[in-house]
Design a protein around this motif. Structure first.
Motif, PDB file in Angstrom:
ATOM      1  N   PHE A 102       0.860  -1.191   0.000  1.00 55.81           N
ATOM      2  CA  PHE A 102       0.000   0.000   0.000  1.00 55.81           C
ATOM      3  C   PHE A 102       0.887   1.228   0.000  1.00 55.81           C
ATOM      4  CE2 PHE A 102      -1.712   3.324   2.809  1.00 55.81           C
ATOM      5  CZ  PHE A 102      -2.923   3.620   2.192  1.00 55.81           C
ATOM      6  N   ARG A 103       0.700   2.099  -0.981  1.00 54.17           N
ATOM      7  CA  ARG A 103       1.530   3.298  -1.023  1.00 54.17           C
ATOM      8  C   ARG A 103       0.851   4.405  -1.836  1.00 54.17           C
ATOM      9  NH1 ARG A 103       7.640   2.294  -2.276  1.00 54.17           N
ATOM     10  NH2 ARG A 103       7.373   1.368  -0.216  1.00 54.17           N
ATOM     11  N   GLN A 104       1.061   5.641  -1.396  1.00 53.29           N
ATOM     12  CA  GLN A 104       0.613   6.803  -2.164  1.00 53.29           C
ATOM     13  C   GLN A 104       1.686   7.165  -3.175  1.00 53.29           C
ATOM     14  OE1 GLN A 104      -1.158  10.102   0.042  1.00 53.29           O
ATOM     15  NE2 GLN A 104      -0.002  11.532  -1.222  1.00 53.29           N
TER      16      GLN A 104
ATOM     17  N   VAL B 144      -5.979   6.156   3.687  1.00 56.04           N
ATOM     18  CA  VAL B 144      -4.735   6.936   3.664  1.00 56.04           C
ATOM     19  C   VAL B 144      -3.620   6.272   4.462  1.00 56.04           C
ATOM     20  CG1 VAL B 144      -5.871   9.155   3.254  1.00 56.04           C
ATOM     21  CG2 VAL B 144      -5.562   8.356   5.614  1.00 56.04           C
TER      22      VAL B 144
ATOM     23  N   LEU C 241      -3.612   6.154  -4.541  1.00 55.77           N
ATOM     24  CA  LEU C 241      -3.229   5.142  -3.571  1.00 55.77           C
ATOM     25  C   LEU C 241      -3.178   3.813  -4.307  1.00 55.77           C
ATOM     26  CD1 LEU C 241      -5.400   6.202  -0.537  1.00 55.77           C
ATOM     27  CD2 LEU C 241      -2.918   6.216  -0.636  1.00 55.77           C
TER      28      LEU C 241
ATOM     29  N   LEU D 248      -6.837  10.063  -5.506  1.00 49.47           N
ATOM     30  CA  LEU D 248      -6.993  10.947  -4.358  1.00 49.47           C
ATOM     31  C   LEU D 248      -7.379  12.366  -4.744  1.00 49.47           C
ATOM     32  CD1 LEU D 248      -4.071   9.894  -1.993  1.00 49.47           C
ATOM     33  CD2 LEU D 248      -6.494   9.354  -1.800  1.00 49.47           C
TER      34      LEU D 248
ATOM     35  N   GLN E 172      -2.486  12.350  -7.479  1.00 49.33           N
ATOM     36  CA  GLN E 172      -2.068  11.444  -6.419  1.00 49.33           C
ATOM     37  C   GLN E 172      -3.018  10.254  -6.370  1.00 49.33           C
ATOM     38  OE1 GLN E 172      -2.172  14.222  -3.108  1.00 49.33           O
ATOM     39  NE2 GLN E 172       0.057  14.331  -3.088  1.00 49.33           N
TER      40      GLN E 172
ATOM     41  N   LYS F 178     -11.587   7.833   2.085  1.00 52.06           N
ATOM     42  CA  LYS F 178     -10.516   7.284   1.263  1.00 52.06           C
ATOM     43  C   LYS F 178      -9.428   6.721   2.173  1.00 52.06           C
ATOM     44  CE  LYS F 178     -11.308  10.472  -2.569  1.00 52.06           C
ATOM     45  NZ  LYS F 178     -10.760  11.580  -3.387  1.00 52.06           N
TER      46      LYS F 178
END
Length: 330
Positions: free
Chosen positions: A88-90, A210, A140, A128, A138, A208
């Motif tokens: 999981f990463r932005q 985060v 996710l 996002l 951006q 959402k």
């Protein structure tokens, strides 16, 4: 995560596979008021470790027995990927890409600018922002190892089941939570799935995701007496003082995440305003009380969800996650 193959018009089975248990809910449709039945089966120690199948023969035998006893052959299967395997990463993507083009961009960049902890992956993403004035978009990114996911799919298919969807547990549970809380845009919700063998911590801002983290729970089967009657399991704690001490250590980890989210991620400008607690831990009510006493944040459980009043038969709280998975559309 996305669909694997085409869905048929038949009863659907929502599977949750943990290191210590296999659990499912059978529904007629993707709705909580169409529950047909629910089942669970203890998984012996050493068969699974952090979601990985260690003893293939034992897992195949257990799953085969469940398929026969629970009459699951030729049914459509939705299942949750192992919690510890989720990446999981932005990340940032070029602002001129459409949502459809973002998928191709991710495919191209994996292995070069996007590095995953596994070679091949299934992935999905959340957008996002989509503001014209921003130089970047951006997103996710969620990814799970293709090899591990395919191994579960293979086991289902070998036993004449029809896997149609793989999903991520925190997103699945939040889908259920959202049925009652769509209008609460300003809440910063920490979702805790507190199981015997692990804790899933996730935070949602404006609905959402985060933040997401899986913590291995201190869990010794010797501390518990487990019995299986028909298709349900009962866990009775034999070492109350030891287990409560381990719970206290886990509360410390939760507090660290809350502080990290407030001070490191949001520079003190945002903080967790509510905790939504679920999971299969037999001491879940004690966990709720101790959380409220130690952290001082309102803790809600599935009992606060009005949508569960629509469930057509009684379903124990520990089945909330597979129940939430039934809502996943293909």
């Amino acid at each position: 995560m996305g669909a694997i193959i085409t869905v048929g018009k038949k009863e659907q089975v929502s599977f949750q596979i943990k290191d210590h248990v296999l659990r499912c809910v059978v529904t007629k449709q993707p709705a909580v008021d169409t529950v047909v039945n629910y089942f669970e089966r203890v998984i012996p120690e050493g068969v699974l470790e952090k979601g990985k199948i260690i003893d293939e023969d034992s897992f195949e035998m257990i799953l085969s027995e469940c398929v026969t006893e629970w009459k699951l052959k030729r049914k459509d299967i939705k299942f949750l990927v192992p919690d510890s395997s989720i990446f999981f990463r932005q990340i940032d993507v070029p602002k001129d890409l459409s949502k459809e083009e973002i998928r191709g961009y991710i495919n191209f960049e994996i292995g070069s600018t996007i590095h995953l902890p596994f070679d091949e992956a299934y992935f999905d993403f959340f957008l996002l922002n989509d503001e014209a004035e921003r130089e970047i978009k951006q997103i996710l990114l969620f990814a799970v190892p293709e090899q591990l996911t395919n191994k579960y799919v293979s086991h289902f298919e070998e036993l004449k089941m029809n896997p149609i969807v793989a999903d991520v547990a925190p997103l699945s549970m939040y889908r259920l939570y959202m049925q009652d809380h769509k209008d609460e845009i300003d809440e910063q919700v920490m979702q805790l799935e507190w199981d015997l063998s692990s804790i899933n911590i996730s935070i949602f801002d404006e609905h959402k995701p985060v933040f997401m983290r899986n913590i291995t729970q201190s869990f010794s089967r010797e501390d518990w007496e487990v019995s299986q009657e028909k298709n349900l399991i009962e866990w009775v704690c034999k070492e109350d003082e030891k287990v409560q001490g381990e719970l206290q250590d886990s509360f410390t980890e939760v507090e660290r995440v809350i502080d990290f989210y407030k001070y490191t991620v949001n520079k003190g400008e945002k903080e967790v305003t509510k905790i939504f607690l679920t999971g299969d831990h037999p001491k879940i009510l004690l966990i709720q009380k101790l959380l409220e006493d130690s952290i001082g944040i309102n803790v809600e459980t599935e009992k606060s969800l009005d949508i569960l009043s629509k469930v057509n038969i009684y379903v124990p709280y520990r089945f909330m996650l597979p129940l939430s998975l039934c809502l996943k559309e293909v």
